[in-house]
Design an enzyme around this catalytic site. Structure first.
Site, PDB file in Angstrom:
ATOM      1  N   ALA A   5     -19.908  -1.913   2.403  1.00 63.95           N
ATOM      2  CA  ALA A   5     -20.636  -3.015   3.028  1.00 63.95           C
ATOM      3  C   ALA A   5     -20.368  -4.324   2.303  1.00 63.95           C
ATOM      4  O   ALA A   5     -20.309  -5.388   2.932  1.00 63.95           O
ATOM      5  CB  ALA A   5     -22.138  -2.704   3.021  1.00 63.95           C
ATOM      6  N   ASP A   7     -13.646  -3.237  -4.745  1.00 62.23           N
ATOM      7  CA  ASP A   7     -14.046  -2.570  -5.980  1.00 62.23           C
ATOM      8  C   ASP A   7     -13.333  -3.090  -7.223  1.00 62.23           C
ATOM      9  O   ASP A   7     -13.811  -2.891  -8.336  1.00 62.23           O
ATOM     10  CB  ASP A   7     -13.801  -1.059  -5.859  1.00 62.23           C
ATOM     11  CG  ASP A   7     -14.668  -0.402  -4.807  1.00 62.23           C
ATOM     12  OD1 ASP A   7     -15.663  -1.019  -4.390  1.00 62.23           O
ATOM     13  OD2 ASP A   7     -14.345   0.730  -4.403  1.00 62.23           O
ATOM     14  N   CYS A  34     -26.562   0.161   0.502  1.00 60.97           N
ATOM     15  CA  CYS A  34     -26.476   1.559   0.108  1.00 60.97           C
ATOM     16  C   CYS A  34     -27.464   2.357   0.951  1.00 60.97           C
ATOM     17  O   CYS A  34     -28.660   2.381   0.651  1.00 60.97           O
ATOM     18  CB  CYS A  34     -26.792   1.714  -1.375  1.00 60.97           C
ATOM     19  SG  CYS A  34     -26.506   3.378  -1.993  1.00 60.97           S
ATOM     20  N   LYS A  70     -20.594  -2.112  -5.690  1.00 65.16           N
ATOM     21  CA  LYS A  70     -19.267  -1.818  -5.157  1.00 65.16           C
ATOM     22  C   LYS A  70     -19.412  -0.846  -3.984  1.00 65.16           C
ATOM     23  O   LYS A  70     -19.372   0.372  -4.150  1.00 65.16           O
ATOM     24  CB  LYS A  70     -18.370  -1.247  -6.256  1.00 65.16           C
ATOM     25  CG  LYS A  70     -18.098  -2.242  -7.383  1.00 65.16           C
ATOM     26  CD  LYS A  70     -17.167  -1.670  -8.424  1.00 65.16           C
ATOM     27  CE  LYS A  70     -16.968  -2.636  -9.583  1.00 65.16           C
ATOM     28  NZ  LYS A  70     -16.315  -3.894  -9.184  1.00 65.16           N
ATOM     29  N   THR A  71     -19.584  -1.421  -2.786  1.00 60.37           N
ATOM     30  CA  THR A  71     -19.774  -0.625  -1.586  1.00 60.37           C
ATOM     31  C   THR A  71     -18.872  -1.142  -0.474  1.00 60.37           C
ATOM     32  O   THR A  71     -18.381  -2.270  -0.526  1.00 60.37           O
ATOM     33  CB  THR A  71     -21.238  -0.686  -1.094  1.00 60.37           C
ATOM     34  OG1 THR A  71     -21.514  -2.021  -0.639  1.00 60.37           O
ATOM     35  CG2 THR A  71     -22.212  -0.313  -2.198  1.00 60.37           C
ATOM     36  N   GLN A 103     -14.365   6.321   3.356  1.00 64.55           N
ATOM     37  CA  GLN A 103     -14.966   7.018   2.224  1.00 64.55           C
ATOM     38  C   GLN A 103     -16.490   7.119   2.276  1.00 64.55           C
ATOM     39  O   GLN A 103     -17.044   8.103   1.759  1.00 64.55           O
ATOM     40  CB  GLN A 103     -14.506   6.366   0.922  1.00 64.55           C
ATOM     41  CG  GLN A 103     -13.015   6.519   0.688  1.00 64.55           C
ATOM     42  CD  GLN A 103     -12.550   5.968  -0.646  1.00 64.55           C
ATOM     43  OE1 GLN A 103     -13.286   5.926  -1.624  1.00 64.55           O
ATOM     44  NE2 GLN A 103     -11.300   5.535  -0.686  1.00 64.55           N
ATOM     45  N   CYS A 124     -20.258   2.809  -4.822  1.00 62.49           N
ATOM     46  CA  CYS A 124     -21.432   3.376  -4.168  1.00 62.49           C
ATOM     47  C   CYS A 124     -22.367   4.042  -5.173  1.00 62.49           C
ATOM     48  O   CYS A 124     -22.417   5.267  -5.291  1.00 62.49           O
ATOM     49  CB  CYS A 124     -21.049   4.366  -3.076  1.00 62.49           C
ATOM     50  SG  CYS A 124     -22.450   4.773  -2.008  1.00 62.49           S
ATOM     51  N   GLU A 183       0.857  -1.197   0.000  1.00 58.48           N
ATOM     52  CA  GLU A 183       0.000   0.000   0.000  1.00 58.48           C
ATOM     53  C   GLU A 183       0.891   1.246   0.000  1.00 58.48           C
ATOM     54  O   GLU A 183       1.675   1.449   0.927  1.00 58.48           O
ATOM     55  CB  GLU A 183      -0.915   0.004   1.213  1.00 58.48           C
ATOM     56  CG  GLU A 183      -1.706   1.289   1.419  1.00 58.48           C
ATOM     57  CD  GLU A 183      -2.519   1.707   0.217  1.00 58.48           C
ATOM     58  OE1 GLU A 183      -2.382   2.862  -0.231  1.00 58.48           O
ATOM     59  OE2 GLU A 183      -3.282   0.862  -0.301  1.00 58.48           O
TER      60      GLU A 183
END
Length: 432
Positions: free
Chosen positions: A331, A320, A363, A328-329, A66, A184, A58
């Protein structure tokens, strides 16, 4: 795949080790990406097997929550609460390789770093996130954060959204949504609803021409939630423009150009604006799209249930960047991480995957200040509510769902998901 013995580069307790140049040892697990998906997967793995040698590749020094940026733009959160140092979220016992991945050699079990060195693995977990392609819309990058052009998709931009909303006293406000997939998918319209609720409370909503331009043909992809959302569209007198894609923007002139599909014809129209909230087109990261891991879509090619790569048995992907058709969330990543963790452990033992993922994503659609339509669904749009209907009916606006988003989910993220605490997301065993 070959499973080789390996040893940790460091003891697997205490603070995470930071390695700018990794040693030559082979890690049990290499994770590409230290975002929500990567940290949660590493934490879940180490909870189950503390002795694993895990490296997380990373480059960023900062980790963001986010999902909170929509709330920043809506004047609910302060931006600072969505940001922490990357070092503070790295799981104890993991090695942080503070560098960028640039490619993969899956036949040799290697990740290539941007400086040309490589990292070897027994099992790879790829979750580098999605690319926000600000440059795909001519004129956008140079005007972002000024000239009344904003986006809640950036940490530094979300506060500007709030500033523009509070400053606008009349005129035209545009909100855009690009073609799918995006992270999202509800966030573009959430920005509109939270702006409208502030204008409504200030008594000036009637002075503002609110327009929502979406490249899609529907307001939301799961029909069960559309009636409640339409009630707010009508309440705020927002004009919906379907199959309308932002293709250029002139910030100083206050002009946005859209391509709108009308039957078989595509028209190019210009819309003046006093404020515009833009969501950029999104793709898989460049080094993923050009890699042997990519599907035709450019995203990492995985089996939707097990999240294992379709061609490489010791590679998994989530979040994602993977090709699964879920929303793509955050959660979704929270649900995927434990599934990947137990399947990775099985792979390390030379066994097939033992857990599957149902496509769950959530969402929380912030339709007004204090109320949320809590959309929870899986593959094929199947409704997957977490709560009984008498407690939270996800198809209707709810104050309790707002409490969940506003108060409960942030600490669940920082102190639960990123620590390997799998509240309400324990992996489903295949065949059970």
């Amino acid at each position: 795949m070959t499973m080789q013995n390996s040893r940790p580069l460091e003891p697997t307790s205490g603070a995470p080790h930071i390695a700018s140049q990794p040693a030559t040892s082979i890690f049990d697990v290499v994770i590409v990406g230290g975002g929500s998906a990567g940290i949660a997967t590493a934490a879940s793995l180490l909870k189950r097997k503390p002795g694993l040698s895990i490296a997380i590749i990373e480059p960023s020094d900062v980790h963001y929550y986010q999902p909170g940026w929509t709330m920043v733009g809506g004047g609910i959160f302060d931006a600072a609460v969505t940001r922490r140092s990357q070092a503070s979220v790295m799981p104890h016992g993991a090695t942080w390789i503070h560098a960028s991945a640039s490619g993969f050699a899956p036949d040799d079990d290697r990740v290539i770093l941007s400086d040309g060195t490589d990292v070897r693995y027994r099992v790879l977990v790829a979750c580098p996130g999605i690319k926000l392609d600000w440059d795909a819309i001519p004129g956008l990058r140079e005007t972002l954060g000024r000239n009344n052009v904003t986006s809640n998709y950036g940490y530094d931009l979300a506060p500007y959204t709030r500033k523009l909303v509070d400053a606008l006293q009349g005129g035209r406000a545009l909100f855009t949504q690009p073609p799918m997939p995006i992270k999202c998918a509800g966030a573009p319209q959430k920005a509109m609803y939270l702006s409208c609720t502030r204008w409504e409370k200030a008594g000036i909503l009637s002075r503002i021409d609110v327009q929502f331009h979406t490249a899609g043909a529907v307001l939301f992809g799961v029909p069960a939630y559309v009636p409640a959302l339409m009630e707010y569209v009508e309440r705020y007198n927002a004009h919906l423009n379907f199959e309308s894609k932002l293709v250029a923007i002139d910030g100083p002139a206050g002009m946005a150009t859209f391509e709108q599909k009308r039957g078989d014809q595509v028209e190019r129209i210009e819309e003046r604006f006093d404020m515009i909230h833009v969501v950029p087109p999104q793709t898989a990261p460049d080094f993923i799209r050009s890699s042997p891991l990519a599907a035709a879509s450019g995203f990492i090619d995985v089996d939707e249930a097990t999240l294992r790569h379709t061609r490489y048995a010791n590679i998994f992907a989530l979040g994602d960047a993977c090709s699964a058709s879920n929303a793509k969330t955050m959660a979704a990543a929270r649900k995927q991480a434990p599934v990947v963790a137990v399947n990775v452990l099985a792979a390390l033992e030379g066994k097939p995957p033992v857990a599957d993922y149902d496509g769950y994503g959530s969402c929380p659609l912030t339709v007004e200040s204090g109320k949320i339509v809590l959309a929870e669904f899986g593959y094929g749009g199947k409704l997957l509510p977490s709560f009984p209907k008498w407690l939270i009916d996800g198809t209707r606006p709810s104050r309790l769902a707002w409490l969940l988003k506003d108060t409960i989910l942030p600490p669940v993220y920082w102190h639960g998901m990123l620590k390997g605490r799998e509240w309400m997301v324990r992996p489903h065993r295949i065949g059970s």
